[in-house]
Motif scaffolding. Structure first.
Motif, PDB file in Angstrom:
ATOM      1  N   ALA A 147     -11.358  50.525   6.714  1.00 39.26           N
ATOM      2  CA  ALA A 147     -11.242  49.852   8.014  1.00 39.26           C
ATOM      3  C   ALA A 147     -10.454  48.554   7.893  1.00 39.26           C
ATOM      4  CB  ALA A 147     -12.638  49.579   8.584  1.00 39.26           C
ATOM      5  N   ILE A 148     -10.747  47.781   6.862  1.00 38.67           N
ATOM      6  CA  ILE A 148     -10.059  46.498   6.669  1.00 38.67           C
ATOM      7  C   ILE A 148      -8.582  46.709   6.352  1.00 38.67           C
ATOM      8  CG2 ILE A 148      -9.912  44.455   5.180  1.00 38.67           C
ATOM      9  CD1 ILE A 148     -12.995  44.690   4.857  1.00 38.67           C
ATOM     10  N   LEU A 149      -8.292  47.656   5.456  1.00 36.01           N
ATOM     11  CA  LEU A 149      -6.899  47.898   5.061  1.00 36.01           C
ATOM     12  C   LEU A 149      -6.073  48.456   6.218  1.00 36.01           C
ATOM     13  CD1 LEU A 149      -7.313  49.352   1.444  1.00 36.01           C
ATOM     14  CD2 LEU A 149      -6.478  47.085   2.109  1.00 36.01           C
ATOM     15  N   SER A 150      -6.644  49.370   7.000  1.00 28.83           N
ATOM     16  CA  SER A 150      -5.890  49.912   8.140  1.00 28.83           C
ATOM     17  C   SER A 150      -5.666  48.835   9.201  1.00 28.83           C
ATOM     18  CB  SER A 150      -6.613  51.120   8.746  1.00 28.83           C
ATOM     19  OG  SER A 150      -7.835  50.742   9.334  1.00 28.83           O
ATOM     20  N   PHE A 151      -6.641  47.967   9.379  1.00 28.63           N
ATOM     21  CA  PHE A 151      -6.517  46.832  10.306  1.00 28.63           C
ATOM     22  C   PHE A 151      -5.325  45.964   9.904  1.00 28.63           C
ATOM     23  CE2 PHE A 151      -7.360  42.521  11.675  1.00 28.63           C
ATOM     24  CZ  PHE A 151      -7.935  42.645  12.938  1.00 28.63           C
ATOM     25  N   LEU A 152      -5.269  45.579   8.612  1.00 33.39           N
ATOM     26  CA  LEU A 152      -4.199  44.715   8.119  1.00 33.39           C
ATOM     27  C   LEU A 152      -2.852  45.438   8.111  1.00 33.39           C
ATOM     28  CD1 LEU A 152      -6.078  43.025   5.129  1.00 33.39           C
ATOM     29  CD2 LEU A 152      -5.602  42.038   7.386  1.00 33.39           C
ATOM     30  N   ALA A 153      -2.858  46.718   7.715  1.00 36.68           N
ATOM     31  CA  ALA A 153      -1.605  47.479   7.651  1.00 36.68           C
ATOM     32  C   ALA A 153      -0.986  47.635   9.034  1.00 36.68           C
ATOM     33  CB  ALA A 153      -1.853  48.843   7.025  1.00 36.68           C
ATOM     34  N   TYR A 154      -1.826  47.915  10.041  1.00 34.49           N
ATOM     35  CA  TYR A 154      -1.279  48.097  11.381  1.00 34.49           C
ATOM     36  C   TYR A 154      -0.711  46.793  11.937  1.00 34.49           C
ATOM     37  CZ  TYR A 154      -0.699  49.324  16.254  1.00 34.49           C
ATOM     38  OH  TYR A 154      -0.167  49.534  17.494  1.00 34.49           O
ATOM     39  N   LEU A 155      -1.376  45.668  11.668  1.00 30.66           N
ATOM     40  CA  LEU A 155      -0.845  44.373  12.092  1.00 30.66           C
ATOM     41  C   LEU A 155       0.519  44.112  11.441  1.00 30.66           C
ATOM     42  CD1 LEU A 155      -4.004  42.055  12.004  1.00 30.66           C
ATOM     43  CD2 LEU A 155      -2.815  42.926  14.028  1.00 30.66           C
ATOM     44  N   THR A 319     -14.209  61.835   4.659  1.00 28.14           N
ATOM     45  CA  THR A 319     -14.706  61.600   6.019  1.00 28.14           C
ATOM     46  C   THR A 319     -14.928  60.117   6.267  1.00 28.14           C
ATOM     47  OG1 THR A 319     -15.850  63.715   5.993  1.00 28.14           O
ATOM     48  CG2 THR A 319     -16.554  62.129   7.650  1.00 28.14           C
ATOM     49  N   HIS A 320     -15.638  59.467   5.374  1.00 28.87           N
ATOM     50  CA  HIS A 320     -15.929  58.044   5.547  1.00 28.87           C
ATOM     51  C   HIS A 320     -14.643  57.219   5.576  1.00 28.87           C
ATOM     52  CE1 HIS A 320     -20.379  58.264   3.995  1.00 28.87           C
ATOM     53  NE2 HIS A 320     -20.101  59.151   4.938  1.00 28.87           N
ATOM     54  N   VAL A 321     -13.727  57.545   4.654  1.00 32.83           N
ATOM     55  CA  VAL A 321     -12.475  56.794   4.575  1.00 32.83           C
ATOM     56  C   VAL A 321     -11.632  57.034   5.824  1.00 32.83           C
ATOM     57  CG1 VAL A 321     -10.320  56.513   3.292  1.00 32.83           C
ATOM     58  CG2 VAL A 321     -12.472  56.803   2.056  1.00 32.83           C
ATOM     59  N   SER A 322     -11.543  58.288   6.268  1.00 31.16           N
ATOM     60  CA  SER A 322     -10.732  58.622   7.437  1.00 31.16           C
ATOM     61  C   SER A 322     -11.287  57.983   8.713  1.00 31.16           C
ATOM     62  CB  SER A 322     -10.663  60.140   7.598  1.00 31.16           C
ATOM     63  OG  SER A 322      -9.842  60.495   8.679  1.00 31.16           O
ATOM     64  N   VAL A 323     -12.595  58.102   8.915  1.00 27.84           N
ATOM     65  CA  VAL A 323     -13.211  57.479  10.089  1.00 27.84           C
ATOM     66  C   VAL A 323     -13.055  55.959  10.031  1.00 27.84           C
ATOM     67  CG1 VAL A 323     -15.407  57.029  11.268  1.00 27.84           C
ATOM     68  CG2 VAL A 323     -14.857  59.339  10.520  1.00 27.84           C
ATOM     69  N   GLY A 324     -13.231  55.381   8.833  1.00 33.74           N
ATOM     70  CA  GLY A 324     -13.052  53.936   8.681  1.00 33.74           C
ATOM     71  C   GLY A 324     -11.640  53.504   9.035  1.00 33.74           C
ATOM     72  N   SER A 325     -10.646  54.280   8.603  1.00 34.97           N
ATOM     73  CA  SER A 325      -9.247  53.943   8.901  1.00 34.97           C
ATOM     74  C   SER A 325      -8.953  54.024  10.396  1.00 34.97           C
ATOM     75  CB  SER A 325      -8.311  54.890   8.144  1.00 34.97           C
ATOM     76  OG  SER A 325      -8.457  54.741   6.759  1.00 34.97           O
ATOM     77  N   ILE A 326      -9.427  55.090  11.035  1.00 35.98           N
ATOM     78  CA  ILE A 326      -9.204  55.250  12.474  1.00 35.98           C
ATOM     79  C   ILE A 326      -9.917  54.151  13.256  1.00 35.98           C
ATOM     80  CG2 ILE A 326      -9.626  56.765  14.458  1.00 35.98           C
ATOM     81  CD1 ILE A 326      -9.233  59.151  12.567  1.00 35.98           C
ATOM     82  N   PHE A 327     -11.142  53.817  12.825  1.00 38.03           N
ATOM     83  CA  PHE A 327     -11.885  52.750  13.494  1.00 38.03           C
ATOM     84  C   PHE A 327     -11.188  51.406  13.320  1.00 38.03           C
ATOM     85  CE2 PHE A 327     -15.310  49.491  13.419  1.00 38.03           C
ATOM     86  CZ  PHE A 327     -15.685  49.589  14.747  1.00 38.03           C
ATOM     87  N   GLY A 328     -10.580  51.185  12.147  1.00 38.95           N
ATOM     88  CA  GLY A 328      -9.832  49.945  11.927  1.00 38.95           C
ATOM     89  C   GLY A 328      -8.690  49.801  12.919  1.00 38.95           C
ATOM     90  N   ILE A 329      -8.001  50.918  13.203  1.00 36.13           N
ATOM     91  CA  ILE A 329      -6.934  50.903  14.210  1.00 36.13           C
ATOM     92  C   ILE A 329      -7.517  50.601  15.590  1.00 36.13           C
ATOM     93  CG2 ILE A 329      -5.193  52.309  15.386  1.00 36.13           C
ATOM     94  CD1 ILE A 329      -4.427  51.555  12.529  1.00 36.13           C
ATOM     95  N   THR A 331     -10.071  48.932  16.278  1.00 30.67           N
ATOM     96  CA  THR A 331     -10.469  47.526  16.340  1.00 30.67           C
ATOM     97  C   THR A 331      -9.282  46.643  16.721  1.00 30.67           C
ATOM     98  OG1 THR A 331     -12.125  47.933  14.620  1.00 30.67           O
ATOM     99  CG2 THR A 331     -11.557  45.646  15.055  1.00 30.67           C
ATOM    100  N   VAL A 332      -8.113  46.948  16.167  1.00 26.48           N
ATOM    101  CA  VAL A 332      -6.905  46.179  16.507  1.00 26.48           C
ATOM    102  C   VAL A 332      -6.546  46.372  17.972  1.00 26.48           C
ATOM    103  CG1 VAL A 332      -4.461  45.812  16.025  1.00 26.48           C
ATOM    104  CG2 VAL A 332      -6.015  46.364  14.155  1.00 26.48           C
ATOM    105  N   THR A 333      -6.548  47.627  18.426  1.00 19.68           N
ATOM    106  CA  THR A 333      -6.139  47.923  19.803  1.00 19.68           C
ATOM    107  C   THR A 333      -7.239  47.650  20.824  1.00 19.68           C
ATOM    108  OG1 THR A 333      -6.842  50.244  19.589  1.00 19.68           O
ATOM    109  CG2 THR A 333      -4.561  49.710  18.976  1.00 19.68           C
ATOM    110  N   LYS A 334      -8.462  47.399  20.313  1.00 19.53           N
ATOM    111  CA  LYS A 334      -9.636  47.134  21.160  1.00 19.53           C
ATOM    112  C   LYS A 334      -9.984  48.330  22.053  1.00 19.53           C
ATOM    113  CE  LYS A 334      -8.761  42.152  21.181  1.00 19.53           C
ATOM    114  NZ  LYS A 334      -8.508  40.937  21.998  1.00 19.53           N
ATOM    115  N   LYS A 335      -9.720  49.537  21.524  1.00 14.62           N
ATOM    116  CA  LYS A 335     -10.002  50.755  22.296  1.00 14.62           C
ATOM    117  C   LYS A 335     -11.030  51.658  21.607  1.00 14.62           C
ATOM    118  CE  LYS A 335      -5.390  50.941  24.400  1.00 14.62           C
ATOM    119  NZ  LYS A 335      -4.138  51.745  24.516  1.00 14.62           N
ATOM    120  N   ALA A 336     -11.619  51.189  20.504  1.00 10.78           N
ATOM    121  CA  ALA A 336     -12.601  52.004  19.788  1.00 10.78           C
ATOM    122  C   ALA A 336     -13.830  52.254  20.655  1.00 10.78           C
ATOM    123  CB  ALA A 336     -13.009  51.318  18.489  1.00 10.78           C
ATOM    124  N   ASN A 337     -14.394  53.452  20.542  1.00 10.44           N
ATOM    125  CA  ASN A 337     -15.577  53.813  21.323  1.00 10.44           C
ATOM    126  C   ASN A 337     -16.830  53.550  20.480  1.00 10.44           C
ATOM    127  OD1 ASN A 337     -17.689  55.103  22.700  1.00 10.44           O
ATOM    128  ND2 ASN A 337     -16.340  56.688  23.500  1.00 10.44           N
TER     129      ASN A 337
END
Length: 370
Positions: A147-155, A319-329, A331-337
């Motif tokens: 989640a943290i890495l996908s957050f930073l990578a997308y930014l 599964t955990h890594v994939s869901v964490g990555s998608i959730f990180g994105i 979080t950036v877009t503020k559209k997570a459910n």
């Protein structure tokens, strides 16, 4: 007879794993509208199978870890009832989750089943220290890291996109609106007329990118990279999950490791083709809406983490890594459910104890029958 039962149990686990996990690598392709379900699952099947075959050469450490070696005494490892209980305990847990559309971790299910059957067999002699350090720690840390890495990578990628003047383009909805012209005397009216109302579409609109890189359409480059990243994630999943299941077959020398890998790979592919859609919908559409750029970023982080973990013998959950990555994105877009994330995390929490209970009961039952 006992060999046949073990082989069936391992294949059932492989089938359940494929049904719950195969689509996860390509979930962003489907969720972003880059491709349809049929093409996505086909690409997932091909690349997951390739990863399963590569596991023969690259993932020997995981086979040893999931044989139970070091967790329980060697004489118990050689007991086929122990392996059957683990395979069926994990398989039933994953199968139930698949039926309700929850993306859980087969790794987590196997860890729970290892603990349940092992504790039922030897009680306090079970190696709890290795369970925590080798298995549980990577499972807990990996989704947070993703989640943290996908957050930073997308930014970072978003900043680069803006610097290169690549802009997002969306679609608009055009609707007709009728009105009536009236004079000052409200009793008199003129003919009706139609106007066009233009608004930004909220649904059924795939966000694209406008601009070029080195004279090539940015969207075409991104779509190609997105397909490649999805293939990497699926390959990594096959590489990481196949040896965990094969480990149950080789602990009693029931099957040569090469044939074991091939049998598991084929059964896993069938599970994904026949029964992956419900979990696929959850992963693709319900965690967060995304475009192709966001999907590519999530896949890139997932592929890097899972491949690295597989080579080093760390039993992380795709599964955990994939869901964490998608959730990180999200979080950036503020559209997570958050409601969907809550349900998924709850299913993760229940996975280990449910698998442990099922495998423990199965071990006791099989021990009294066989």
């Amino acid at each position: 007879m006992i060999f046949i039962l073990l082989f069936i149990a391992a294949c059932f686990l492989a089938f359940s794993n494929g049904a719950n996990d195969n689509f996860k690598g390509v979930a962003t392709l489907f969720g972003s509208g880059t491709t349809d379900y049929k093409k996505a699952i086909t690409w997932a099947t091909i690349t997951t199978f390739a990863g399963s075959i590569a596991a023969i050469f690259l993932a020997g450490t995981l086979v040893k870890n999931f044989s139970g070696k070091g967790l329980v005494p060697d004489d118990l490892i050689q007991n086929p009832i122990f392996a059957i209980s683990i395979a069926l305990g994990a398989a039933l847990t994953v199968f139930i989750a698949t039926k309700v559309g929850m993306p859980i971790s087969t790794t987590h299910g196997l860890v729970g089943a290892l603990f349940g059957a092992g504790f039922m067999a030897i009680g306090g002699d079970f190696n709890f220290a290795k369970l925590g350090n080798t298995f549980l720690m990577p499972l807990i840390v990996s989704p947070l890291m993703a989640a943290i890495l996908s957050f930073l990578a997308y930014l970072t990628f978003r900043h680069f996109r803006k610097k290169t003047r690549i802009t997002k383009k969306s679609c608009v909805c055009v609707s007709e609106k009728q009105a009536v012209l009236k004079t000052a005397d409200s009793s008199l009216s003129m003919d009706k007329y139609t106007t066009l109302e233009i608004t930004q579409c909220k649904k059924n609109c795939d966000e694209k990118y406008a601009g070029q890189l080195l004279g090539i359409s940015a969207q075409n480059i991104l779509d190609t990279l997105h397909f490649m990243s999805a293939g990497v994630v699926s390959f990594a999943r096959g590489l990481n999950d196949t040896p965990k299941i094969v480990g149950l077959l080789v602990i009693i020398n029931a099957l040569d490791i090469h044939w074991g890998m091939i049998a598991v790979a084929i059964t896993m592919a069938l599970g994904g083709i026949l029964n992956a859609k419900k979990v696929g919908e959850t992963m693709s559409k319900k965690i967060t809406p995304m475009n192709s750029g966001q999907g590519f970023t999530a896949n890139m982080i997932t592929g890097i983490l899972v491949t690295t973990a597989s080579i080093h013998g760390l039993p992380v959950s795709t599964t955990h890594v994939s869901v964490g990555s998608i959730f990180g994105i999200g979080t950036v877009t503020k559209k997570a459910n958050p409601k969907v994330i809550y349900k998924i995390v709850l299913s993760w929490i229940l996975t280990l104890p449910l698998a442990a209970i099922i495998s423990a009961l199965l071990f006791k039952l099989l021990e009294s029958i066989l």
